[in-house]
Design a protein around this motif. Structure first.
Motif, PDB file in Angstrom:
ATOM      1  N   LYS A  82       0.847  -1.204   0.000  1.00 34.25           N
ATOM      2  CA  LYS A  82       0.000   0.000   0.000  1.00 34.25           C
ATOM      3  C   LYS A  82       0.876   1.245   0.000  1.00 34.25           C
ATOM      4  O   LYS A  82       2.018   1.213   0.461  1.00 34.25           O
ATOM      5  N   LEU A  83       0.317   2.349  -0.478  1.00 30.26           N
ATOM      6  CA  LEU A  83       1.016   3.623  -0.415  1.00 30.26           C
ATOM      7  C   LEU A  83       1.192   3.991   1.068  1.00 30.26           C
ATOM      8  O   LEU A  83       0.238   3.893   1.848  1.00 30.26           O
ATOM      9  N   THR A  84       2.399   4.374   1.463  1.00 26.76           N
ATOM     10  CA  THR A  84       2.638   4.754   2.860  1.00 26.76           C
ATOM     11  C   THR A  84       1.713   5.905   3.247  1.00 26.76           C
ATOM     12  O   THR A  84       1.604   6.890   2.522  1.00 26.76           O
ATOM     13  N   ASP A  85       1.078   5.754   4.387  1.00 32.60           N
ATOM     14  CA  ASP A  85       0.171   6.795   4.878  1.00 32.60           C
ATOM     15  C   ASP A  85       0.932   7.662   5.879  1.00 32.60           C
ATOM     16  O   ASP A  85       1.126   7.276   7.034  1.00 32.60           O
ATOM     17  N   PHE A  86       1.369   8.834   5.414  1.00 32.13           N
ATOM     18  CA  PHE A  86       2.192   9.692   6.274  1.00 32.13           C
ATOM     19  C   PHE A  86       1.370  10.426   7.332  1.00 32.13           C
ATOM     20  O   PHE A  86       1.922  11.205   8.095  1.00 32.13           O
ATOM     21  N   THR A  87       0.045  10.150   7.370  1.00 35.10           N
ATOM     22  CA  THR A  87      -0.737  10.719   8.467  1.00 35.10           C
ATOM     23  C   THR A  87      -0.711   9.776   9.678  1.00 35.10           C
ATOM     24  O   THR A  87      -1.156  10.152  10.760  1.00 35.10           O
ATOM     25  N   GLN A  88      -0.227   8.564   9.465  1.00 33.47           N
ATOM     26  CA  GLN A  88      -0.200   7.570  10.545  1.00 33.47           C
ATOM     27  C   GLN A  88       1.242   7.329  10.997  1.00 33.47           C
ATOM     28  O   GLN A  88       2.160   7.415  10.179  1.00 33.47           O
ATOM     29  N   PRO A 122      15.796  -0.572  -5.229  1.00 31.52           N
ATOM     30  CA  PRO A 122      15.661  -0.826  -6.666  1.00 31.52           C
ATOM     31  C   PRO A 122      15.635   0.426  -7.532  1.00 31.52           C
ATOM     32  O   PRO A 122      15.775   0.337  -8.749  1.00 31.52           O
ATOM     33  N   THR A 123      15.443   1.589  -6.917  1.00 28.23           N
ATOM     34  CA  THR A 123      15.329   2.795  -7.739  1.00 28.23           C
ATOM     35  C   THR A 123      16.240   3.894  -7.210  1.00 28.23           C
ATOM     36  O   THR A 123      16.374   4.083  -6.009  1.00 28.23           O
ATOM     37  N   GLY A 124      16.845   4.586  -8.118  1.00 21.33           N
ATOM     38  CA  GLY A 124      17.532   5.827  -7.760  1.00 21.33           C
ATOM     39  C   GLY A 124      18.790   5.621  -6.948  1.00 21.33           C
ATOM     40  O   GLY A 124      19.119   4.527  -6.511  1.00 21.33           O
ATOM     41  N   THR A 125      19.515   6.710  -6.739  1.00 21.11           N
ATOM     42  CA  THR A 125      20.719   6.660  -5.924  1.00 21.11           C
ATOM     43  C   THR A 125      20.586   7.705  -4.828  1.00 21.11           C
ATOM     44  O   THR A 125      19.757   8.611  -4.907  1.00 21.11           O
ATOM     45  N   ARG A 126      21.385   7.567  -3.825  1.00 19.75           N
ATOM     46  CA  ARG A 126      21.415   8.496  -2.693  1.00 19.75           C
ATOM     47  C   ARG A 126      22.875   8.770  -2.407  1.00 19.75           C
ATOM     48  O   ARG A 126      23.744   8.011  -2.848  1.00 19.75           O
ATOM     49  N   PRO A 127      23.175   9.803  -1.604  1.00 25.19           N
ATOM     50  CA  PRO A 127      24.587  10.071  -1.313  1.00 25.19           C
ATOM     51  C   PRO A 127      25.283   8.841  -0.732  1.00 25.19           C
ATOM     52  O   PRO A 127      26.436   8.564  -1.031  1.00 25.19           O
ATOM     53  N   TYR A 128      24.561   8.069   0.090  1.00 25.11           N
ATOM     54  CA  TYR A 128      25.130   6.860   0.666  1.00 25.11           C
ATOM     55  C   TYR A 128      23.975   5.953   1.057  1.00 25.11           C
ATOM     56  O   TYR A 128      22.936   6.432   1.518  1.00 25.11           O
ATOM     57  N   LEU A 129      24.151   4.660   0.876  1.00 21.14           N
ATOM     58  CA  LEU A 129      23.107   3.716   1.287  1.00 21.14           C
ATOM     59  C   LEU A 129      23.754   2.603   2.096  1.00 21.14           C
ATOM     60  O   LEU A 129      24.844   2.126   1.754  1.00 21.14           O
ATOM     61  N   PHE A 130      23.101   2.171   3.163  1.00 21.04           N
ATOM     62  CA  PHE A 130      23.631   1.077   3.969  1.00 21.04           C
ATOM     63  C   PHE A 130      23.685  -0.202   3.136  1.00 21.04           C
ATOM     64  O   PHE A 130      22.753  -0.505   2.381  1.00 21.04           O
ATOM     65  N   ALA A 131      24.762  -0.948   3.296  1.00 20.24           N
ATOM     66  CA  ALA A 131      24.849  -2.272   2.692  1.00 20.24           C
ATOM     67  C   ALA A 131      23.998  -3.236   3.522  1.00 20.24           C
ATOM     68  O   ALA A 131      23.529  -2.879   4.613  1.00 20.24           O
ATOM     69  N   HIS A 132      23.820  -4.435   2.997  1.00 26.13           N
ATOM     70  CA  HIS A 132      23.113  -5.486   3.729  1.00 26.13           C
ATOM     71  C   HIS A 132      23.725  -5.623   5.137  1.00 26.13           C
ATOM     72  O   HIS A 132      24.946  -5.777   5.259  1.00 26.13           O
ATOM     73  N   ASN A 133      22.900  -5.532   6.151  1.00 28.88           N
ATOM     74  CA  ASN A 133      23.313  -5.626   7.562  1.00 28.88           C
ATOM     75  C   ASN A 133      24.140  -4.440   8.057  1.00 28.88           C
ATOM     76  O   ASN A 133      24.609  -4.450   9.198  1.00 28.88           O
ATOM     77  N   GLY A 134      24.323  -3.419   7.226  1.00 30.36           N
ATOM     78  CA  GLY A 134      25.155  -2.283   7.632  1.00 30.36           C
ATOM     79  C   GLY A 134      24.580  -1.531   8.821  1.00 30.36           C
ATOM     80  O   GLY A 134      25.320  -1.118   9.725  1.00 30.36           O
ATOM     81  N   TRP A 159       4.670   1.409  -0.874  1.00 28.80           N
ATOM     82  CA  TRP A 159       4.906   2.364  -1.940  1.00 28.80           C
ATOM     83  C   TRP A 159       5.021   3.780  -1.367  1.00 28.80           C
ATOM     84  O   TRP A 159       4.308   4.137  -0.437  1.00 28.80           O
ATOM     85  N   VAL A 160       5.942   4.541  -1.950  1.00 29.34           N
ATOM     86  CA  VAL A 160       6.124   5.946  -1.545  1.00 29.34           C
ATOM     87  C   VAL A 160       5.991   6.806  -2.796  1.00 29.34           C
ATOM     88  O   VAL A 160       6.511   6.452  -3.853  1.00 29.34           O
ATOM     89  N   LEU A 161       5.278   7.905  -2.673  1.00 29.70           N
ATOM     90  CA  LEU A 161       5.130   8.835  -3.794  1.00 29.70           C
ATOM     91  C   LEU A 161       6.090  10.002  -3.573  1.00 29.70           C
ATOM     92  O   LEU A 161       5.858  10.847  -2.712  1.00 29.70           O
ATOM     93  N   PRO A 162       7.213  10.040  -4.309  1.00 28.65           N
ATOM     94  CA  PRO A 162       8.165  11.133  -4.067  1.00 28.65           C
ATOM     95  C   PRO A 162       7.538  12.483  -4.415  1.00 28.65           C
ATOM     96  O   PRO A 162       6.675  12.548  -5.294  1.00 28.65           O
ATOM     97  N   PRO A 163       7.961  13.558  -3.726  1.00 33.46           N
ATOM     98  CA  PRO A 163       7.386  14.878  -3.980  1.00 33.46           C
ATOM     99  C   PRO A 163       7.458  15.224  -5.472  1.00 33.46           C
ATOM    100  O   PRO A 163       8.484  15.032  -6.106  1.00 33.46           O
ATOM    101  N   GLY A 164       6.350  15.678  -6.016  1.00 39.54           N
ATOM    102  CA  GLY A 164       6.322  16.104  -7.409  1.00 39.54           C
ATOM    103  C   GLY A 164       6.210  14.974  -8.419  1.00 39.54           C
ATOM    104  O   GLY A 164       6.203  15.213  -9.623  1.00 39.54           O
ATOM    105  N   LYS A 165       6.167  13.721  -7.951  1.00 40.69           N
ATOM    106  CA  LYS A 165       6.094  12.585  -8.872  1.00 40.69           C
ATOM    107  C   LYS A 165       4.699  11.950  -8.820  1.00 40.69           C
ATOM    108  O   LYS A 165       3.966  12.108  -7.842  1.00 40.69           O
TER     109      LYS A 165
END
Ligand SMILES: C[S@@+](CC[C@H](N)C(=O)[O-])C[C@H]1O[C@@H](n2cnc3c(N)ncnc32)[C@H](O)[C@@H]1O
Length: 189
Positions: free
Chosen positions: A5-11, A133-145, A165-171
Motif C-alpha cells: 500500500k502507499l505509505t500513509d504519512f498521516t499515521q 531498486p530505484t535511484g541513488t542516494r549520497p550513501y546507502l547502507f549495505a546489507h546488515n550495515g 509504496w512511496v510517492l516522491p514529492p512532485g512525482k
C-alpha cells in the motif's frame, strides 16, 4: 502476494508503534520528524518529546498540532550533523532521514544518535539500503550495515524489508524502497 500500500504519512510508522509498545515512556528525541506523525504518536503515548527537523516550517506546523491536541513538546530546528544536543534521551528515533547524508555524515550522525541515548535506552533508526531498486542516494547502507552500526548494543529488532509504496514529492509514479530498520538498546553501565 499482497500488493503493497502507499505509505500513509498521516499515521505513525507501524514498526515504531509495535516496537515501543513494551517500552516505559520517558524522554524521546525524533530527528528529522517531518510532519511529526511519530512525534505526535509518542507524545500521545506519554513520552516527553523533542522533535527536530531542518525545516522550521514543518516544526511550526507540528507545534500547532501538539497544541491543538493538548500535548507539550520541544521543537529544535537544525541539521543532525551539527545540532547542539546537550541532553540524553530514553528513546532516540531517526526514521528515513540518514539517506539524505553522505557516508561520513552518516557515521557521525549515528555516533551522535548513540551518544545522546541514555544507558538502557533505545534507538529506532531506519534508512534505505543499497538493495534499493530505484535511484541513488549520497550513501546507502549495505546489507546488515545498519545492524553492524549497533554491534555493541543489544539488537531487539532488525529487518530489511521492501516497503510500502512511496510517492516522491512532485512525482506521480509510486516507488518501493528497500529499507533497513533497527531497534537497539544501549547497554546499561
Ligand atoms: C522522508 S522525511 C521522514 C520524516 C519522518 N521521520 C517520518 O518518518 O515520517 C525526512 C525528513 O528529514 C528531514 N531532514 C533531512 N535531512 C536532515 C538532517 N540532516 N537533519 C535533520 N533533519 C533532516 C527532512 O526535512 C524531512 O522532514
Amino acid at each position: 502476494m499482497t500488493e503493497p500500500k502507499l505509505t500513509d504519512f498521516t499515521q505513525p510508522t507501524p514498526q515504531l508503534v509495535e516496537w515501543t509498545r513494551d517500552l516505559v515512556p520517558g524522554s524521546a528525541l525524533d530527528i528529522g520528524t517531518g510532519n511529526g506523525r511519530n512525534a505526535l504518536f509518542l507524545a500521545r503515548e506519554g513520552w516527553a518529546v523533542t522533535a527536530n527537523d531542518t525545516d522550521q516550517a514543518l516544526l511550526t506546523e507540528l507545534a500547532k498540532s501538539f497544541k491543538s491536541q493538548n500535548l507539550t513538546g520541544n521543537f529544535i530546528e537544525g541539521n543532525i550533523s551539527n545540532l547542539d544536543l546537550h541532553e540524553s534521551y530514553d528513546l532516540v528515533v531517526c526514521l528515513m532521514v540518514l539517506h539524505f547524508l553522505d557516508a561520513l555524515q552518516i557515521i557521525a550522525a549515528v555516533d551522535r544518535l548513540k551518544a545522546v541515548t541514555k544507558p538502557g535506552g533505545c534507538c529506532i533508526i531506519s534508512a534505505f539500503t543499497d538493495a534499493n531498486p530505484t535511484g541513488t542516494r549520497p550513501y546507502l547502507f549495505a546489507h546488515n550495515g545498519l545492524r553492524d552500526a549497533f554491534a555493541t548494543w543489544n539488537i531487539l529488532h532488525y529487518e530489511e524489508h521492501l516497503g510500502s509504496w512511496v510517492l516522491p514529492p512532485g512525482k506521480t509514479d509510486p516507488i518501493q524502497y528497500m529499507t533497513a530498520r533497527v531497534l537497539a538498546e544501549k547497554p546499561a553501565v
